[in-house]
Design an enzyme around this catalytic site. Structure first.
Site, mmCIF file in Angstrom:
data_model
loop_
_atom_site.group_PDB
_atom_site.id
_atom_site.type_symbol
_atom_site.label_atom_id
_atom_site.label_comp_id
_atom_site.label_asym_id
_atom_site.label_seq_id
_atom_site.Cartn_x
_atom_site.Cartn_y
_atom_site.Cartn_z
ATOM 1 N N ARG A 60 8.539 11.252 -12.879
ATOM 2 C CA ARG A 60 9.219 10.280 -13.738
ATOM 3 C C ARG A 60 10.526 9.836 -13.093
ATOM 4 N NH1 ARG A 60 7.031 9.326 -19.076
ATOM 5 N NH2 ARG A 60 8.919 8.142 -19.501
ATOM 6 N N LYS B 115 2.528 21.864 -6.800
ATOM 7 C CA LYS B 115 1.267 21.219 -6.404
ATOM 8 C C LYS B 115 1.314 20.858 -4.926
ATOM 9 C CE LYS B 115 1.332 19.435 -11.048
ATOM 10 N NZ LYS B 115 1.817 18.314 -11.862
#
Ligand code: 4GP
Length: 794
Positions: free
Chosen positions: A531, A645
């Site tokens: 974001r 990740k």
């Protein structure tokens, strides 16, 4: 007679002939069956999408079987259950959440199922998920995401699992056995319908449930309106109630005082608790057992009205004595907070709450006055502290502090990384920590390797299994440390490089289709996706890129051959009302326009903004990244899960010592990532310096270029530039810029030594096991929720 009964039973069993089979032939048969009978197309004539639908239904059938077996088994063995309450789940195709918090919920569901925990997720079935971002002329535009347009083959509509949810009305006194009691006479009723989403575990039959609620008008008619002949209007009004679950609020972290948002929260809480209490009462007849059988987890403060609602159910409906109910309730809630910023702490104006939920406001006042009395006994008449800790905030707008409520009622208050938890204890919730130090814990976030390696990076998945000699890492990510044994093997390193190259190829193709920019596979793919937020400092990245461009332009042609070519990739959504974040997106496009069209620079530097960053895009981008950036000002990122990740996918990190990065360093060693920037304990002091803060010349120069209109739109970018001007630079971009450039230089230096880089990449993935959400969930289960695995034996 007996013979007849026996024959009947045999007929029954022959009809229930075992489970659906999983061999290719049976699956193909089922798919054709669904093409014909579910999708209602001819099995001789159907398109790809219809094939997908039919396939989904065939898989869904198998999930339903497992779902039934799992829940029958849970029902029979009556374990303590976890109910995970979250207003957001970012599953993938269904974007029912904003960012980190929501994707983390999805990872946790996957781990709960895989580790066989008897858990349920509860959420809202928004018809419009997070908006789709489209870019027009460099500006973000939001488009509604009506994701249910073509139906959702993965959900099971439970038209019979419905509850009435009530709003408005008044509180009246009633007489109960000679005692005066308050009861709520609600004014409006809405119906909640359950939609179940099976969550299969990996390597187990266990399949748990994510139950999402949708609103529909109730069959309770407003008699008055009908009698006055206002038939049409009363139907139109009824339709309005359906809108409660319509749309997800697109602001992460700041939800303040909107009536619809409050309605959503209560709608969700009320339906979930009715369902939970009903299930409890089916198996147990004494509420004293509740804490042994039920753990309720508040995923942030969004579901914290649960506290008032469960008190209302126990006291007003089940007629328990207040103190008895309160003692029970304090043993069942745990709470995780996902933010550090003050505007992230939810407050609800009491006017709003009192009109929508009058009885709940009374209950909250009573909880608060009891708490204040107890507190006075413990800390004396320290009125400042008392008012800071109160659930009720007095002031221009009197409001309810949802975080204080959650802390008071929860047995455990969790931070999402060690650093975050320290910040909560020392700053945000200091008063509470001093009162109840034992409540404050941390459980570092994690991500599921099933999605972030197995699904999104199949080539890496195969390579890992080959060199580890087992697939067991898919259920036990700690085994990834085994990669350390092979780091000196050149054959292994070669294969590792090939996998990265393949993923870069896939990403390069995507970039070309999305933006028309052709990129070189030899360049370093440098990624920042998340974001858009000032504290995440995408602007620092863009300023670094401008600086790099500026250096290239001023460089001797011969020296340019020594420069590491870069493809800088930025992606992320800005909340629709967040002006500064939107300007950052525009600036990124303006800079990209200039650089990418400069023939003189060519492949040495490219900048691409990837539009509409979401889970599917992440699955493509993360495996293809060489370097990823995590630039939050120290002390502002609660944990960060993106970094985990990337780490799993062998991508090197360039990061500040913030959130979970501190723990990543412990795991992989500071030699294997590029660290920069002020440490958390330095931030306050730097801020105090204000206008006297030292900022490198390069920073001033880059800022000047933007201000002077080098990338156009100089008036538009003015307010953005102001946010980082000396004396105003809250997130310390200027003072961190020097060490940021040094870290970037170190990354370039490492990249030109491919063997060294590859070793760092392998050691990153090898140390990522601790950041599996399986570890997170096991810690929560054992320490916080006190639940045990319950594996369905069929
Ligand atoms: C995010 C935090 O910003 C991030 O650091 C953390 O990793 C993630 O939650 C999961 O815990 N917060 C939000 C939010 O997404 O809406 O507050």
């Amino acid at each position: 007679g007996f013979g007849e009964r026996k024959a009947k039973a045999e007929r029954m069993f022959s009809l229930m002939d075992g489970f659906l089979k999983n061999d290719p032939f049976s699956l193909q048969k089922d798919i054709l069956h669904h093409v014909e009978y579910t999708v209602a197309r001819s099995r001789f004539n159907f398109d790809d999408y219809e094939a997908y639908q039919a396939l989904s239904h065939s898989v869904r059938d198998r999930l339903i079987e497992r779902w039934h077996d799992t829940h029958t088994y849970f029902k029979r063995t009556k374990p303590k259950r976890l109910y995970f309450l979250s207003l957001e789940f970012l599953m993938g195709d269904a974007a029912l959440g904003n960012g980190g918090l929501a994707r983390f919920s999805a990872c946790q569901m996957d781990s709960l199922a895989t580790l066989d925990y008897p858990a349920w997720g509860y959420g809202l079935r928004y018809e419009y998920g997070l908006f789709r971002q489209i870019i027009v002329d460099g500006f973000q535009h939001e488009q509604p995401d009506y994701w249910l347009n073509f139906g959702n083959p993965w959900e099971i509509e439970r038209i019979h699992v419905t509850y009435e949810v009530k709003f408005y009305g008044t509180v009246e006194d009633v007489d109960r056995n000679g005692e005066k009691h308050e009861v709520w006479i609600p004014g409006e009723t809405v119906e909640a319908v359950a939609y179940d989403n099976p969550i299969p575990g990996y390597g187990t039959r266990n399949t748990i449930n994510l139950r999402l609620w949708a609103a529909k008008p109730s069959n309770h008619f407003d008699l008055e309106a009908y009698n006055t002949g206002d038939y049409i209007n009363s139907i139109v009004n009824r339709q309005r109630t359906e809108s409660i679950s319509n749309v997800l609020y697109p602001d992460d972290r700041s939800h303040q005082g909107k009536e619809m948002r409050l309605k959503q929260q209560y709608f969700f809480v009320s339906a979930s608790l009715q369902d939970i209490i009903r299930r409890f009462k089916e198996a147990h007849n004494n509420f004293d057992e509740l804490p042994e059988k039920v753990a309720l987890h508040l995923n942030d403060t969004h579901p914290s009205l649960s506290i008032a609602e469960i008190m209302r159910i126990l006291v007003d409906e089940e007629q328990l004595d207040w103190n008895k109910a309160w003692n029970i309730v304090c043993k069942i809630f745990s709470f995780t907070t996902h933010t550090v910023v003050a505007e992230g702490l939810e407050k609800i104006p009491t006017d709003l709450l009192g009109s929508l939920l009058p009885r709940h406001l009374q209950i909250l006042y009573k909880i608060n006055s009891n708490f204040m009395e107890e507190l006075k006994k413990r800390i004396g008449l320290d009125y400042n502290r008392l008012s800071r800790m109160s659930i009720v905030e007095e002031g221009a707008v009197k409001s309810i502090r949802m975080a204080n409520l959650s802390i008071i009622c929860s047995h455990t208050v969790n931070g999402v990384s060690k650093l975050h938890s320290d910040t909560l204890k020392m700053r945000t919730f200091k008063d509470f920590y001093e009162l109840w130090p034992e409540k404050f814990q941390y459980t570092t976030n994690g991500v599921t390797q099933r999605r972030w390696i197995v699904v999104s990076n199949p080539s890496l998945c195969a390579l890992l299994s080959k060199w580890l000699g087992t697939e067991a890492w898919i259920r036990n990510a700690d085994l990834l440390t085994g990669l350390r044994d092979h780091v000196d093997n050149t054959g292994f390193r070669h294969e590792w490089k090939m996998v990265k190259r393949l993923n870069k190829m896939r990403l390069a193709e995507y970039i070309e289709t999305m933006s028309g920019v052709k990129v070189s596979l030899d360049a370093m793919f440098d990624v920042q996706v998340k974001r858009i937020h000032e504290y995440k400092r995408q602007l620092l990245n863009i300023f670094g890129i401008i600086h790099r461009y500026d250096c290239l332009k001023n460089m001797d042609k011969n020296d340019r051959t020594k420069v590491v070519p870069r493809v800088c990739i930025i992606g992320g959504k800005a909340a629709p009302g967040y002006e500064i974040a939107k300007k950052i997106i525009k600036l990124c496009h303006a800079v990209a326009e200039k650089i990418n069209n400069d023939a003189d620079i060519g492949d040495l530097l490219k900048l691409v903004f990837i539009p509409d960053y979401n889970v599917s895009v992440a699955e493509m981008v993360i495996p293809g990244a060489d370097l990823s950036q995590h630039l939050s000002t120290a002390g502002h990122e609660a944990s960060g899960t993106g970094s985990m990740k990337f780490l799993m996918n062998g991508c090197l990190l360039l990061a500040t010592a913030d959130g979970s990065t501190v723990e990543i360093i412990e795991e992989i060693g500071s030699d294997n990532l590029f660290l920069f920037g002020a440490k958390v304990q330095e931030v306050a002091e730097l801020r105090e310096k204000g206008g006297a803060l030292k900022v490198p010349l390069q920073f001033a120069r880059v800022l000047r270029m933007v201000r002077d209109g080098y990338f156009g739109d100089k008036d538009y970018f003015k307010s953005l530039c102001d946010t980082v001007e000396v004396g105003n630079d809250f997130y310390l971009l200027g003072s961190d810029f020097g060490s940021y450039l040094e870290a970037q230089a170190a990354a370039d230096k490492a990249f030109v030594e491919p063997e060294k880089w590859t070793k760092m990449s392998i050691l990153s993935a090898a140390g990522s096991g601790r950041f599996s959400s399986d570890r997170t969930i096991r810690e929560y289960a054992e320490r916080t929720w006190k639940i045990d695995p319950c594996q369905c034996p069929f």
